[in-house]
Design a protein around this motif. Structure first.
Motif, PDB file in Angstrom:
ATOM      1  N   ALA A 119     -42.391  37.316 -20.214  1.00 10.73           N
ATOM      2  CA  ALA A 119     -42.363  36.155 -21.087  1.00 10.73           C
ATOM      3  C   ALA A 119     -41.882  34.880 -20.398  1.00 10.73           C
ATOM      4  CB  ALA A 119     -41.490  36.458 -22.289  1.00 10.73           C
ATOM      5  N   GLN A 120     -40.790  34.973 -19.651  1.00 16.29           N
ATOM      6  CA  GLN A 120     -40.130  33.756 -19.202  1.00 16.29           C
ATOM      7  C   GLN A 120     -41.019  32.889 -18.310  1.00 16.29           C
ATOM      8  OE1 GLN A 120     -37.304  33.238 -20.890  1.00 16.29           O
ATOM      9  NE2 GLN A 120     -37.767  31.180 -20.210  1.00 16.29           N
ATOM     10  N   ARG A 121     -41.767  33.550 -17.412  1.00 17.22           N
ATOM     11  CA  ARG A 121     -42.628  32.802 -16.502  1.00 17.22           C
ATOM     12  C   ARG A 121     -43.704  32.033 -17.280  1.00 17.22           C
ATOM     13  NH1 ARG A 121     -47.515  34.318 -13.060  1.00 17.22           N
ATOM     14  NH2 ARG A 121     -47.728  36.090 -14.453  1.00 17.22           N
ATOM     15  N   LEU A 122     -44.198  32.639 -18.365  1.00 16.56           N
ATOM     16  CA  LEU A 122     -45.330  32.063 -19.081  1.00 16.56           C
ATOM     17  C   LEU A 122     -44.935  30.919 -19.999  1.00 16.56           C
ATOM     18  CD1 LEU A 122     -47.170  35.378 -20.015  1.00 16.56           C
ATOM     19  CD2 LEU A 122     -47.240  34.096 -17.888  1.00 16.56           C
ATOM     20  N   VAL A 123     -43.683  30.915 -20.430  1.00 16.28           N
ATOM     21  CA  VAL A 123     -43.269  29.954 -21.453  1.00 16.28           C
ATOM     22  C   VAL A 123     -42.945  28.574 -20.857  1.00 16.28           C
ATOM     23  CG1 VAL A 123     -40.751  30.194 -21.673  1.00 16.28           C
ATOM     24  CG2 VAL A 123     -42.165  30.162 -23.735  1.00 16.28           C
ATOM     25  N   GLY A 124     -42.842  28.516 -19.519  1.00 13.03           N
ATOM     26  CA  GLY A 124     -42.443  27.266 -18.860  1.00 13.03           C
ATOM     27  C   GLY A 124     -43.331  26.071 -19.189  1.00 13.03           C
ATOM     28  N   GLY A 125     -44.636  26.279 -19.179  1.00 12.03           N
ATOM     29  CA  GLY A 125     -45.572  25.187 -19.459  1.00 12.03           C
ATOM     30  C   GLY A 125     -45.404  24.643 -20.872  1.00 12.03           C
ATOM     31  N   VAL A 126     -45.103  25.555 -21.804  1.00 11.85           N
ATOM     32  CA  VAL A 126     -44.908  25.133 -23.193  1.00 11.85           C
ATOM     33  C   VAL A 126     -43.642  24.293 -23.312  1.00 11.85           C
ATOM     34  CG1 VAL A 126     -44.539  25.936 -25.565  1.00 11.85           C
ATOM     35  CG2 VAL A 126     -46.203  27.098 -24.107  1.00 11.85           C
ATOM     36  N   GLU A 127     -42.595  24.696 -22.594  1.00 13.58           N
ATOM     37  CA  GLU A 127     -41.362  23.892 -22.607  1.00 13.58           C
ATOM     38  C   GLU A 127     -41.628  22.488 -22.072  1.00 13.58           C
ATOM     39  OE1 GLU A 127     -37.952  27.339 -21.931  1.00 13.58           O
ATOM     40  OE2 GLU A 127     -38.965  26.453 -20.194  1.00 13.58           O
ATOM     41  N   HIS A 128     -42.403  22.427 -21.011  1.00 15.81           N
ATOM     42  CA  HIS A 128     -42.681  21.149 -20.369  1.00 15.81           C
ATOM     43  C   HIS A 128     -43.432  20.194 -21.306  1.00 15.81           C
ATOM     44  CE1 HIS A 128     -44.302  19.008 -16.510  1.00 15.81           C
ATOM     45  NE2 HIS A 128     -43.503  18.258 -17.220  1.00 15.81           N
ATOM     46  N   ILE A 129     -44.501  20.677 -21.920  1.00 15.02           N
ATOM     47  CA  ILE A 129     -45.278  19.814 -22.816  1.00 15.02           C
ATOM     48  C   ILE A 129     -44.440  19.427 -24.040  1.00 15.02           C
ATOM     49  CG2 ILE A 129     -46.490  21.680 -24.055  1.00 15.02           C
ATOM     50  CD1 ILE A 129     -48.953  19.983 -24.178  1.00 15.02           C
ATOM     51  N   SER A 130     -43.549  20.315 -24.463  1.00 17.48           N
ATOM     52  CA  SER A 130     -42.767  19.986 -25.659  1.00 17.48           C
ATOM     53  C   SER A 130     -41.736  18.898 -25.360  1.00 17.48           C
ATOM     54  CB  SER A 130     -42.091  21.232 -26.224  1.00 17.48           C
ATOM     55  OG  SER A 130     -40.876  21.462 -25.565  1.00 17.48           O
ATOM     56  N   GLU A 131     -41.254  18.850 -24.108  1.00 20.54           N
ATOM     57  CA  GLU A 131     -40.347  17.743 -23.753  1.00 20.54           C
ATOM     58  C   GLU A 131     -41.055  16.396 -23.898  1.00 20.54           C
ATOM     59  OE1 GLU A 131     -38.969  18.711 -19.805  1.00 20.54           O
ATOM     60  OE2 GLU A 131     -38.018  20.543 -20.582  1.00 20.54           O
ATOM     61  N   MET A 132     -42.325  16.370 -23.469  1.00 20.74           N
ATOM     62  CA  MET A 132     -43.079  15.114 -23.585  1.00 20.74           C
ATOM     63  C   MET A 132     -43.339  14.733 -25.037  1.00 20.74           C
ATOM     64  SD  MET A 132     -45.946  14.707 -20.688  1.00 20.74           S
ATOM     65  CE  MET A 132     -46.379  13.124 -21.380  1.00 20.74           C
ATOM     66  N   SER A 133     -43.731  15.709 -25.842  1.00 21.67           N
ATOM     67  CA  SER A 133     -44.007  15.415 -27.251  1.00 21.67           C
ATOM     68  C   SER A 133     -42.745  14.944 -27.962  1.00 21.67           C
ATOM     69  CB  SER A 133     -44.541  16.661 -27.960  1.00 21.67           C
ATOM     70  OG  SER A 133     -45.927  16.732 -27.860  1.00 21.67           O
ATOM     71  N   LEU A 134     -41.638  15.595 -27.646  1.00 18.53           N
ATOM     72  CA  LEU A 134     -40.383  15.225 -28.291  1.00 18.53           C
ATOM     73  C   LEU A 134     -39.970  13.800 -27.892  1.00 18.53           C
ATOM     74  CD1 LEU A 134     -38.175  16.192 -30.180  1.00 18.53           C
ATOM     75  CD2 LEU A 134     -37.036  17.288 -28.249  1.00 18.53           C
ATOM     76  N   ALA A 135     -40.181  13.451 -26.611  1.00 19.78           N
ATOM     77  CA  ALA A 135     -39.869  12.094 -26.162  1.00 19.78           C
ATOM     78  C   ALA A 135     -40.747  11.076 -26.887  1.00 19.78           C
ATOM     79  CB  ALA A 135     -40.065  11.986 -24.645  1.00 19.78           C
ATOM     80  N   GLN A 136     -42.027  11.402 -27.048  1.00 17.77           N
ATOM     81  CA  GLN A 136     -42.931  10.495 -27.771  1.00 17.77           C
ATOM     82  C   GLN A 136     -42.469  10.301 -29.220  1.00 17.77           C
ATOM     83  OE1 GLN A 136     -45.010   8.828 -25.620  1.00 17.77           O
ATOM     84  NE2 GLN A 136     -46.941   9.541 -26.484  1.00 17.77           N
TER      85      GLN A 136
END
Lengths: 242, 242
Positions: A119-136
């Protein structure tokens, strides 16, 4: 047709009341988005449940804002800028309620992925995109509070970065599925989570368009350049056996 | 505060104008939903393009309905039933615009799946669920036209069948992906199409709730029993090698 209702509050007081409710919705939405992805990363079911529960308050606030706004329009017969203020509040409440729904859907998926493979390796991309959405989301709520057209337009333009990141994440998750079928269930849920987060970015751009209309009185009619190409993206499976 | 605008049309004429625009949106939405799935089944890119193009008219109609409705509220200061008629029109236009967006997203995916492996067998479940969603959409638009609370409630209750079918389709598509990795890209797009169609059913139930409020004056507060369990659904991969 005129009502006999006695108006005891000022129009500005009523507008402030709407603004306060939107600020509350914005705060809850930011929290829901951050916590839903944190719950996903840590497989934290209690946190996921909190995100799901907080959605009730969002629904209630949206209904209140719409009711208050409708009655303000009927009682005050506002024109021009005043009317735009009220209509903008209805639109922004609607977008924030949908952001809450999307975060809730991500949170629900935490319960499907417990104990899943790699799980952990795969979830990284989702964390990354969510940081951008949250900043927006944070930037656009600030732009609304300060009626700052320039920062609203900056958010509007920056959404193509989220779209491009989502398209690349879509490819990546499909590749993981092809590498190992044990990843398929988990990656499918992550794809839906990623899509939820990409759509949160779209709601931030909707709010940017509302701010443009509110400040200038003119709709933002330009088509925003969409770089979410995931709906036309394919990943070819290649295998030594083929 | 009263405007000096001379009112030349009657309130009923204005309500009829709203109803006509909603009927036009409903007609386009039904066509978009049907054609998007037909385009998917036949990999018909020209038809998919038509669905995508027709979405502009939907957006325009929604904006017009919202503008007309807002100005009616401000000018006419309607109370009770009259106000509910106008607010209901805004809500239904909003739901139909989102149905159009969902059909457009399905249509876009036709361009991703051209020439794909084993397509026809896999698309059957999506056709089946789309027939149900389309029937729900037709019934709820009829219920709105005739202000028929009983059929609105029947639509509202029947959505759990779409949810249950979607959950089962989710499992089925995951299984196809596990059987053969060459199915992964195509099935992922089908999963998103199926989700779009399931959400069209949700908009039909939103419209049912709007009709309930319109006819009775009371919000439908019961929680609808949700049988879409796909967000908590997992499919285990099993292989002789494991």
């Amino acid at each position: 047709m005129a009502t006999n209702e006695h108006i005891v509050t000022s129009f500005d007081d009523e507008l402030n009341g709407l603004a306060q409710k939107i600020a509350e919705m914005g705060g809850i939405a930011e929290q829901q988005v951050g916590e839903s992805v944190a719950a996903l990363s840590r497989r934290d079911e209690a946190l996921a449940q909190r995100v799901i529960s907080s959605d009730k308050r969002m629904d209630q606030l949206q209904r209140e804002i719409e009711d208050d706004a409708t009655h303000m329009i009927a009682r005050r017969q506002p024109m021009a800028q005043d009317l735009r203020e009220i209509v903008a509040a209805i639109h922004i409440a609607n977008d924030l309620e949908r952001v809450g729904d999307l975060a809730k859907n991500t949170a629900k998926r935490v319960f499907a992925i417990e104990g899943n493979f790699a799980a952990q390796r795969l979830v990284g991309g989702v964390e990354h995109i969510s940081e951008m959405s949250l900043a927006q989301l944070k930037h656009i709520l600030d732009a609304y509070t300060s009626r700052d057209l320039d920062s609203a337009l900056a958010v509007w333009k920056r959404d193509d970065e989220i779209d491009a990141m989502y398209t690349s994440l879509f490819r990546e998750l499909l590749t993981y599925m092809m590498e190992d079928p044990r990843n398929i269930t988990f990656c499918t849920h992550l794809l839906f989570c990623a899509k939820n987060i990409e759509r949160i970015g779209d709601h931030a751009t909707n709010i940017a368009e509302t701010i443009h209309y509110l400040v200038t009185g003119i709709p933002l009619t330009d088509e925003r350049p969409k770089k979410d190409e995931s709906s036309v993206t394919t990943v070819e499976y290649s295998d030594a056996d083929d």
